[in-house]
Design a protein around this motif. Structure first.
Motif, mmCIF file in Angstrom:
data_model
loop_
_atom_site.group_PDB
_atom_site.id
_atom_site.type_symbol
_atom_site.label_atom_id
_atom_site.label_comp_id
_atom_site.label_asym_id
_atom_site.label_seq_id
_atom_site.Cartn_x
_atom_site.Cartn_y
_atom_site.Cartn_z
ATOM 1 N N GLY B 489 0.782 -1.228 0.000
ATOM 2 C CA GLY B 489 0.000 0.000 0.000
ATOM 3 C C GLY B 489 0.816 1.281 0.000
ATOM 4 O O GLY B 489 0.305 2.343 -0.344
ATOM 5 N N ALA B 500 -0.666 -4.013 -5.109
ATOM 6 C CA ALA B 500 -1.573 -3.591 -4.040
ATOM 7 C C ALA B 500 -3.013 -3.648 -4.513
ATOM 8 O O ALA B 500 -3.316 -3.323 -5.659
ATOM 9 C CB ALA B 500 -1.218 -2.168 -3.595
ATOM 10 N N THR B 505 -5.993 -1.420 0.555
ATOM 11 C CA THR B 505 -5.233 -0.251 1.009
ATOM 12 C C THR B 505 -6.149 0.741 1.716
ATOM 13 O O THR B 505 -5.814 1.264 2.785
ATOM 14 C CB THR B 505 -4.535 0.427 -0.192
ATOM 15 O OG1 THR B 505 -3.703 -0.544 -0.846
ATOM 16 C CG2 THR B 505 -3.665 1.588 0.260
#
Lengths: 557, 557
Positions: B489, B500, B505
């Protein structure tokens, strides 16, 4: 550029030290020597209210005269001191709080004074900073707990303040360096003032005042265990340790804690260890006070080196005559050094093994009891997995390879793990259980208002427990449930052991997480005192060829 | 009792040392002094094949004359040496292997010689024992890596062998104590031989020979960073660090690694730190070489104490004039000491923060590259959770309270956790990614046949990563998957960051596991060089009131 620097004095500590020295000047005779009769006046001249003060007290060597002297200062002049010292052993170490001379305490170990600390805490007579391991406290001497005045002990001094600490160097170098180089004041009590020292251990430049104390400093034979008091159960656990751990992992470098359990192991090396063909393969390098019970193993050629935290009464002549093994100076006498020994004990050895009083189902172990604030000295420092270690050894790699949560915690990296072993009895004297559902440390934390429970060794650091029931290889467990089951499986008829599920225990035996004496192929009928290389203190003296000179209380022949 | 003790000599090391001293006697002039022209002959007299030999080389101070001298001995007489030394910086440190004088190596850090070590390993010219952290290696000096001969460096000596090491004491006390008290031989090169020393740092009893070297020992300005080279991105990360970590946890005691990232933080304290009202609440006690970039914070009254591993070129006068802050001797000059500074850095501080080159999705970070055996010096020792710690602080307790796997790993015990912070760039110079799926350390371990990958900081010790994308509070993660997601993230457009999952995230941002500059309430438009308290080296000189005397290469005005 706009300059915002403040205007202040940057050498106020130095000026303050000079002012204190000026007040003390009338008491100084030749060189740095002050008469014992002027000791109280000296302390009143150089100590100010609120100072951080260290009284050297470590496992053995005590600056006892200076401790007594500090008790005699006028609390109207000297008060609210913050004592920063590793060990509180003498009544005077607590008397200063009773008398209103001292107020706050940061320490490592308190032994006989542990009950009084707890009492004073409750009564508000003492404010506790924290309990530390030795090395941790030395570290803080260089950060936020630097003594303003240090009251230390040495064997001999010359009139320039050079010190000979020799066999009992212990904490002295760490205390003196931190104090003196932060503009502090160092006062040494010595047993003798001489024209020429055998060697210099602490340079005179680092010492302000020297006082010949009326009596030699107090020292205790803390590491002497009479082999006559070792039990058959201890012999059994010792045999399991040697075969199931020392031999299994190939442990070459290690520390033994204090106690009869490890004394038994030391006395089994020349007999059982020899029989297993382990000589040269295990126990070659020790970090250890000079335990008398090590003499047979040393004399049998097991040991390559021993570095010592401090000395042990009666062992000085033996150690001096074994300079291939011990760290001995050019003058012929040993130099110990607790800071370096603890550094080595933390980073340079493969195993710590010692006894404990209580273990909980998570594997946390502690010698704390509900009403005694005792501390653990060096045990947590050696009895933990030193995460900054980057060198490998066979034992360390094998233990890491076996670690049950390594994928979950480490990912794909190869790492090792320190062996941390606790020897426990399911029931001790007076039927006190060695395994409990909740450590007394929890009650102590509540009673003494501590922010964390004083646990000696944390469950996730502990790799092995040995009881008379067997060895639990805890690090192999894959989760907390398995760890708890393994502990219950060797906890006998304690409340913890009674909750063991026999099926789960069997499963763990199959997995090699639990091994009984039987599983290890140990003939229980041989597990008795006849296996010990020395049966009593006299045997140790004979092994030493008369070089070991036991204190009177151990001479019963 | 059947006595099985063996008959052997117990003082063979002492006798051997005496025999070596006898061979060296012809070269000794007054006291312990040997002429530089006899240095090769001296080494040939006191070093024997197979000896463990230490050449003092640490971050800065180098026993360079003795290193050159060792290269000149006859390999027919002196060969198969086992070098045990913390740092290999000079070409001569490797030349001894090329010439067949040395064979085996145990070390901590190799900097510029890292490529040659890897080469020599492949070619079989060098056998590598292990890579250590500094403190770990010192520990082994007292266990199984005690030098037989130590070649050290000091500033001044008298003819009795007393040494003044002063500002650059560094490793000397640890090396000398281990060597001399195990009956070894200590040879010191000094810049000057004088009648009277400013103070004694190492007692003459511990030193065998003193040689005045033709030139003062080599020293490198390793910790000097020109503020002019600090980037806006570094300012941003520094602001995030101060607000999101220093302030958030109340970090009072800490170490800063080498580099521009931490130099930026140091220069933001008197500006951004002041603005946030953090003076007195953070950054009061440091373990640190005397970084010139600390001058504005010191002058602004932020700092209470700094204990130093070693010195820094040009900072001696400034440090001597700030004896309230630094550890300064009675003679007025600083005493550094790497052993005690590392002890404090391990146990007595709440945070280690430094830069790294690569981080993997597990949080392992390393500066190792595939073909350089470099080591990490002191970083792993400070950048780890010291499990033997038993004292509390606000920062340590808060980090422990937030630890995501505490129930699973610790059970019901309250514990704290050291903050270990890595500053990383998603892309460095030449677009080298700061995040990689596999560390180069894996390739290096394979290439150099190392038993473990040389990881600087382990994922389970790392608590925070700061990139220009934000801060990941890794210790809050409840399992490896979450830790990996948190790293992805903040890894930007690297291969790690590209994987990611934006939803994950966002979830981690909601949980406070990831915080962007925005989340922290930092105005990005202010994150530029105008925030720095000093913009260049000249500004540092002005802040120091002319006490800082930068080396020529940093004087560009």
């Amino acid at each position: 550029m706009e300059l915002k620097g403040i205007t202040r004095e940057w050498d106020s500590l130095k000026k303050d030290a000079a002012a204190r020295a000026a007040s003390a000047a009338p008491y100084v005779k030749e060189g740095k020597i002050v008469d014992a009769k002027d000791a109280v006046a000296l302390l009143e001249a150089v100590i100010k209210p609120g100072d951080k003060v260290n009284i050297e007290g470590n496992n053995q060597k005590q600056a006892d005269f200076l401790a007594k002297t500090l008790c005699q200062v006028d609390p109207g002049k000297v008060h609210d001191l913050h004592m920063v010292q590793s060990v509180l052993t003498l009544p005077e170490h607590l008397d200063v709080f009773e008398k209103g001379i001292a107020k706050k305490l940061d320490m490592s170990f308190s032994g006989p004074q542990a009950g009084r600390i707890a009492e004073f805490l409750k009564e508000g007579k003492l404010e506790l900073g924290a309990i530390h391991t030795y090395l941790e406290l030395y570290g803080r001497y260089f950060v936020d707990l630097t003594p303003r005045v240090a009251l230390i002990a040495a064997t001999k001094a010359d009139r320039h303040g050079n010190l000979f600490t020799g066999f009992s160097t212990e904490d002295t170098p760490a205390i003196v360096e931190a104090t003196k180089f932060r503009q502090g004041i160092v006062i040494a009590q010595v047993n003798e003032i001489v024209d020429e020292l055998p060697r210099v251990d602490i340079p005179g430049d680092w010492v302000d005042y020297v006082i010949q104390s009326p009596k030699p400093f107090y020292i205790e034979p803390l590491f002497t265990r009479d082999p006559a008091l070792i039990t058959d159960a201890q012999v059994l656990k010792g045999m399991m340790a040697i075969k199931g751990i020392y031999g299994e992992y190939g442990i070459k470098s290690l520390n033994h804690g204090i106690g009869f359990d490890t004394a038994a192991i030391e006395l089994l090396l020349p007999t059982y260890g020899e029989e297993l063909g382990l000589k040269g393969k295990i126990c070659t390098n020790f970090i250890l006070n000079p335990h008398p019970s090590m003499i047979p193993a040393i004399e049998s050629g097991w040991v390559e080196s021993i570095h010592c935290f401090g000395g042990e009464l009666g062992m000085d002549e033996y150690v001096a005559a074994r300079s291939d093994i011990f760290f001995v100076g050019p003058d012929g006498s040993m130099r110990s050094n607790r800071a370096f020994s603890q550094t080595a004990g933390h980073y340079a050895i493969d195993m710590f093994i010692g006894g404990t009083l209580q273990i909980d189902p998570y594997g946390n172990s502690s010698t704390a009891t509900a009403n005694r604030v005792a501390g653990f000295g060096g045990a947590p420092n050696m009895g933990c997995d030193p995460k900054g270690r980057r060198h490998s050894s066979e034992a360390w790699l094998k233990c890491g390879e076996e670690y049950g949560v390594k994928e979950a915690m480490w990912g794909p990296v190869h790492r090792g793990k320190r062996l941390v072993v606790q020897l426990a009895e399911t029931f001790r004297e007076k039927l006190a259980p060695g395994f409990v559902e909740e450590l007394d440390a929890f009650a102590l934390a509540k009673n003494a208002n501590l922010p964390i429970e004083p646990v000696m060794i944390y469950g996730d650091d502990l790799t092995h427990i040995i009881t008379e029931e067997g060895i639990a290889y805890l690090h192999k467990c894959r989760n907390m449930e398995e760890r708890t089951a393994a502990i219950r499986g060797i906890a006998g008829f304690t409340e913890v052991g009674m909750k063991a599920d026999p099926k789960e225990t069997l499963r763990l035996r199959d997995l090699g997480v639990i091994k009984t004496a039987d599983d290890l192929g140990i003939d229980m009928s041989r597990a008795n005192r006849s296996m010990l290389a020395a049966k009593n203190v006299h045997d140790l003296v004979v092994w030493s060829k008369g070089l070991y000179n036991p204190p009177a209380k151990f001479r019963n022949w």
